[in-house]
Design an enzyme around this catalytic site. Sequence first.
Site, mmCIF file in Angstrom:
data_model
loop_
_atom_site.group_PDB
_atom_site.id
_atom_site.type_symbol
_atom_site.label_atom_id
_atom_site.label_comp_id
_atom_site.label_asym_id
_atom_site.label_seq_id
_atom_site.Cartn_x
_atom_site.Cartn_y
_atom_site.Cartn_z
ATOM 1 C CG HIS A 49 -2.017 -1.012 1.156
ATOM 2 N ND1 HIS A 49 -2.892 -1.131 0.101
ATOM 3 C CD2 HIS A 49 -2.368 -1.987 2.038
ATOM 4 C CE1 HIS A 49 -3.746 -2.120 0.334
ATOM 5 N NE2 HIS A 49 -3.437 -2.669 1.497
ATOM 6 C CD GLN A 162 -1.090 -7.898 6.538
ATOM 7 O OE1 GLN A 162 -0.192 -7.588 5.762
ATOM 8 N NE2 GLN A 162 -2.151 -7.146 6.760
ATOM 9 C CD GLU A 164 -4.783 -8.636 4.814
ATOM 10 O OE1 GLU A 164 -5.094 -7.444 5.045
ATOM 11 O OE2 GLU A 164 -3.825 -8.952 4.097
ATOM 12 C CG ASP A 190 -7.146 -4.796 5.656
ATOM 13 O OD1 ASP A 190 -7.865 -3.991 5.045
ATOM 14 O OD2 ASP A 190 -5.909 -4.752 5.640
#
Length: 268
Positions: A49, A162, A164, A190
């Site tokens: 990101h 992750q 999420e 998220d």
Amino acid sequence: MQAANRLQKSLKASSPAYGGWQMLPGTNLTRVICRASTNMDWLLVDLEHGNISDDSMHEIVAAAAACGVSPVVRVVDGQDWMIKRALDSGAHGILVPVLETVKDARNVVRASKFPPMGTRGFEPLLAVEKFVEQHAHSGYVKELSGREYLEQANDSLVIAVQIETQLALENVKEIAMVPGIDVLFVGPFDLGVSIGHPIVGGEMDETLELAIQSVQEAASDAGITAGIYCDSGRDAKGWAAKGFLMNSVMTDMIGLREAVSQSFNSAK
């Protein structure tokens, strides 16, 4: 390698490892962040990101390592070539986003490890200098050889994934048991959106807290580490008390905005 990997040393000692989060390019920014606190163990280089390119990632990894902070690269996706680029830069670890299944986890391990455990190609020229051991009292510096990198990398790099999404949460116990996965990392925002319990006004409800805690329990049962994204040291310390040991403390864009806002507000 393990001696130079500050993040892994903390996790192996079951001590909280606190990290910064860099989304903006620039090695001057990296050095400012890494030298701002003596208890920063790792710096996340955010390719997913953040506004960071491949060449900027290489430079940031080098700058963080030179400051004695472990560089961790969050790749855009768990594709083999993305993992290869991150590890070949000399990253001390990687964070793979949106991992959902055991198959995904096994693919990440395969791409991250040298044979026979994985299929990672061998080229250590850029990576070895990011694992220099410096001994302050004697002035002695130990440089890593290519052979040592090959022999030690499989055990010395931190592979974090992750959790999420709802699907990842459903598979979290099995994902945690995949050999080669070191950290289950939670992105609360998220995960909250995915399970229908988004964070509102900076506060999470009980359902989301229980979901997050289930990730820590899965990690604990598997003998690995749980980590979590936090925006403040107070939150990071609080989650550490709940068993999360790889916790972010500050993101550059958030910290910069807050610092500027506070300074200008005080000038009114």
